[in-house]
Write a protein that holds these residues in place. Structure first.
Motif, mmCIF file in Angstrom:
data_model
loop_
_atom_site.group_PDB
_atom_site.id
_atom_site.type_symbol
_atom_site.label_atom_id
_atom_site.label_comp_id
_atom_site.label_asym_id
_atom_site.label_seq_id
_atom_site.Cartn_x
_atom_site.Cartn_y
_atom_site.Cartn_z
ATOM 1 N N GLU A 208 0.829 -1.207 0.000
ATOM 2 C CA GLU A 208 0.000 0.000 0.000
ATOM 3 C C GLU A 208 0.863 1.256 0.000
ATOM 4 O O GLU A 208 0.570 2.224 -0.722
ATOM 5 N N ALA A 209 1.924 1.247 0.795
ATOM 6 C CA ALA A 209 2.828 2.401 0.819
ATOM 7 C C ALA A 209 3.509 2.583 -0.526
ATOM 8 O O ALA A 209 3.706 3.725 -0.985
ATOM 9 N N ALA A 210 3.865 1.467 -1.170
ATOM 10 C CA ALA A 210 4.489 1.544 -2.498
ATOM 11 C C ALA A 210 3.533 2.179 -3.508
ATOM 12 O O ALA A 210 3.945 3.000 -4.344
ATOM 13 N N LYS A 211 2.253 1.818 -3.426
ATOM 14 C CA LYS A 211 1.258 2.418 -4.329
ATOM 15 C C LYS A 211 1.155 3.924 -4.107
ATOM 16 O O LYS A 211 1.082 4.706 -5.056
ATOM 17 N N LEU A 212 1.161 4.331 -2.840
ATOM 18 C CA LEU A 212 1.022 5.751 -2.509
ATOM 19 C C LEU A 212 2.212 6.576 -2.991
ATOM 20 O O LEU A 212 2.078 7.773 -3.244
ATOM 21 N N THR A 213 3.379 5.946 -3.095
ATOM 22 C CA THR A 213 4.566 6.663 -3.581
ATOM 23 C C THR A 213 4.659 6.651 -5.104
ATOM 24 O O THR A 213 5.616 7.175 -5.672
ATOM 25 N N GLY A 214 3.679 6.043 -5.755
ATOM 26 C CA GLY A 214 3.645 6.072 -7.217
ATOM 27 C C GLY A 214 4.304 4.891 -7.901
ATOM 28 O O GLY A 214 4.456 4.889 -9.128
ATOM 29 N N ILE A 215 4.707 3.892 -7.150
ATOM 30 C CA ILE A 215 5.315 2.709 -7.756
ATOM 31 C C ILE A 215 4.223 1.857 -8.408
ATOM 32 O O ILE A 215 3.217 1.541 -7.752
ATOM 33 N N PRO A 216 4.375 1.496 -9.686
ATOM 34 C CA PRO A 216 3.383 0.627 -10.340
ATOM 35 C C PRO A 216 3.494 -0.805 -9.811
ATOM 36 O O PRO A 216 4.211 -1.634 -10.366
ATOM 37 N N VAL A 217 2.791 -1.076 -8.744
ATOM 38 C CA VAL A 217 2.930 -2.330 -8.010
ATOM 39 C C VAL A 217 2.671 -3.543 -8.887
ATOM 40 O O VAL A 217 3.447 -4.515 -8.883
ATOM 41 N N ASN A 218 1.593 -3.513 -9.647
ATOM 42 C CA ASN A 218 1.248 -4.666 -10.487
ATOM 43 C C ASN A 218 2.333 -4.968 -11.504
ATOM 44 O O ASN A 218 2.646 -6.134 -11.777
ATOM 45 N N ARG A 219 2.918 -3.905 -12.053
ATOM 46 C CA ARG A 219 3.976 -4.091 -13.053
ATOM 47 C C ARG A 219 5.196 -4.777 -12.428
ATOM 48 O O ARG A 219 5.796 -5.664 -13.039
ATOM 49 N N TYR A 220 5.535 -4.384 -11.212
ATOM 50 C CA TYR A 220 6.717 -4.969 -10.575
ATOM 51 C C TYR A 220 6.453 -6.385 -10.078
ATOM 52 O O TYR A 220 7.360 -7.220 -10.062
ATOM 53 N N LYS A 221 5.225 -6.669 -9.679
ATOM 54 C CA LYS A 221 4.905 -8.050 -9.309
ATOM 55 C C LYS A 221 4.980 -8.944 -10.551
ATOM 56 O O LYS A 221 5.480 -10.076 -10.487
ATOM 57 N N MET A 222 4.495 -8.431 -11.680
ATOM 58 C CA MET A 222 4.594 -9.185 -12.931
ATOM 59 C C MET A 222 6.057 -9.409 -13.303
ATOM 60 O O MET A 222 6.458 -10.511 -13.701
ATOM 61 N N MET A 223 6.878 -8.363 -13.137
ATOM 62 C CA MET A 223 8.307 -8.473 -13.437
ATOM 63 C C MET A 223 8.953 -9.561 -12.584
ATOM 64 O O MET A 223 9.763 -10.364 -13.080
ATOM 65 N N ALA A 224 8.590 -9.613 -11.314
ATOM 66 C CA ALA A 224 9.181 -10.600 -10.408
ATOM 67 C C ALA A 224 8.872 -12.014 -10.869
ATOM 68 O O ALA A 224 9.757 -12.887 -10.859
ATOM 69 N N TYR A 225 7.655 -12.268 -11.305
ATOM 70 C CA TYR A 225 7.287 -13.620 -11.726
ATOM 71 C C TYR A 225 7.862 -13.967 -13.102
ATOM 72 O O TYR A 225 8.109 -15.143 -13.381
ATOM 73 N N ILE A 226 8.083 -12.966 -13.925
ATOM 74 C CA ILE A 226 8.755 -13.218 -15.207
ATOM 75 C C ILE A 226 10.199 -13.650 -14.952
ATOM 76 O O ILE A 226 10.681 -14.640 -15.523
ATOM 77 N N PHE A 227 10.908 -12.918 -14.090
ATOM 78 C CA PHE A 227 12.285 -13.284 -13.763
ATOM 79 C C PHE A 227 12.342 -14.659 -13.102
ATOM 80 O O PHE A 227 13.238 -15.462 -13.377
ATOM 81 N N SER A 228 11.386 -14.925 -12.209
ATOM 82 C CA SER A 228 11.358 -16.208 -11.516
ATOM 83 C C SER A 228 11.219 -17.362 -12.501
ATOM 84 O O SER A 228 11.947 -18.358 -12.433
ATOM 85 N N ALA A 229 10.294 -17.223 -13.449
ATOM 86 C CA ALA A 229 10.068 -18.287 -14.432
ATOM 87 C C ALA A 229 11.250 -18.428 -15.389
ATOM 88 O O ALA A 229 11.652 -19.547 -15.732
ATOM 89 N N LEU A 230 11.825 -17.305 -15.819
ATOM 90 C CA LEU A 230 12.946 -17.372 -16.759
ATOM 91 C C LEU A 230 14.162 -18.044 -16.119
ATOM 92 O O LEU A 230 14.844 -18.856 -16.766
ATOM 93 N N LEU A 231 14.433 -17.742 -14.859
ATOM 94 C CA LEU A 231 15.572 -18.382 -14.194
ATOM 95 C C LEU A 231 15.292 -19.856 -13.919
ATOM 96 O O LEU A 231 16.200 -20.688 -14.007
ATOM 97 N N ALA A 232 14.034 -20.187 -13.614
ATOM 98 C CA ALA A 232 13.678 -21.604 -13.490
ATOM 99 C C ALA A 232 13.854 -22.299 -14.833
ATOM 100 O O ALA A 232 14.315 -23.449 -14.901
#
Length: 324
Positions: A208-232
């Motif tokens: 919630e704090a990340a959203k309030l500071t303007g961080i695109p939370v959904n985009r970064y969560k998607m990025m995390a799972y893309i990196f996770s799958a690619l390294l797997a």
């Protein structure tokens, strides 16, 4: 004054416990096994933890956003199946075969992101579902059997393809170790010294704090799972290179060691959060322990008990210290 010194000593022990544990294991096994510290055995340990470490680094990135990717093992299996099938069934060149496997695991990442970001299913449950789905897709794709050079398909169709020598070289020493170290260093620099890494940690720390500071939370969560799958997926490619074939559920056995490495590594240097260097030490701890126990002729069927106890102790120390 004495109390301050005791506090500092306790803090030092807690922050560097994983490094101390690795050093103690090395000392114990060196005393018990004269050949333990020979160069050949050290390289064997590093080679044995390379695939686990790479897959665990992907899990570490998903943990950085307070997620948890249970599908990494089945994703590795899928990558292994696709790359070997491209070589053996379709006689494709190395580049095309690797690209096809990485595109397949990218599909897994996007499916995870869809379930978690769009449908709002909790990470643990979403990736648990994906784990079973991807495992089923891999088994359906291969017809429930293995794929190896010269082996006909299950319907009897002959195959003429072969796995390229270059691809098989990737899992040999020192290349697989260098690939592991490259992944660890790259992810460490990315998470520690780039704004994107800091944003991932910010999302994981307080969404919630990340959203309030303007961080695109959904985009970064998607990025995390893309990196996770690619390294797997990269781990699955190296696994296929190592065994020279595709085996049913070959990546499943890497889930528990990867989870252990990622969680054990969170305490490294007092970080208290997922980090690449800590994950490497976590994998080394498990790898050294397993290698030493095997050399001491401990029955293979008892190894999971010991590794499970190590994970339990690591989790207990991590979460107990957080509550204090």
């Amino acid at each position: 004054m004495q109390g301050v010194k005791n506090f500092q000593s306790m803090k030092f022990m807690k922050d560097w416990a994983i490094v101390i544990a690795v050093i103690l294991l090395i000392i114990i096994f060196t005393i018990s096994i004269p050949t333990f510290m020979q160069t050949a055995n050290i390289l064997n340990i590093l080679r044995s933890i390379s695939i686990v470490t790479i897959i665990a680094i992907g899990l570490t990135i998903s943990l950085s956003v307070n997620g948890f990717d249970l599908s990494i093992g089945s994703t590795a299996t899928l990558a292994s199946s696709v790359v070997v099938s491209m070589f053996v069934w379709f006689n494709m060149p190395t580049g095309v075969s690797i690209l096809a496997a990485l595109l397949a695991v990218l599909g897994v990442a996007l499916f995870n992101a869809f379930l978690i970001v769009k449908i709002k299913i909790p990470d643990l449950f979403a990736t648990l579902a994906t784990m079973f789905i991807v495992e089923g897709v891999a088994m359906t794709y291969t017809g429930g059997g293995s794929i190896s050079v010269g082996m006909p398909r299950l319907d009897g169709t002959p195959t003429e393809g072969s796995i390229s020598p270059f691809f098989l070289t990737l899992s040999k020493t020192p290349w697989i170790i260098l690939i592991m170290l490259f992944v660890v260093i790259t992810v460490h620099l990315f998470l520690t010294y780039t704004k994107h890494g800091r944003f991932l940690y910010a999302v994981g720390g307080n969404e919630e704090a990340a959203k309030l500071t303007g961080i695109p939370v959904n985009r970064y969560k998607m990025m995390a799972y893309i990196f996770s799958a690619l390294l797997a997926g990269i781990g699955g490619l190296l696994l296929a290179s190592q065994i020279g074939s595709s085996q049913i559920n070959a990546g499943a056995g890497y889930l528990m060691p990867a989870v252990a490495a990622a969680f054990i590594g969170q305490s490294f240097a007092g970080h208290g959060k997922p980090n690449a260097i800590g994950t490497l030490f976590g994998a080394a701890l498990v790898g050294i322990l397993e290698n030493g126990l095997v050399m001491l002729s401990v029955p293979y069927y008892s190894l999971n008990i010991i590794k499970g106890l190590v994970l339990a102790l690591a989790l207990a120390s991590t979460y107990y210290s957080r509550k204090k």
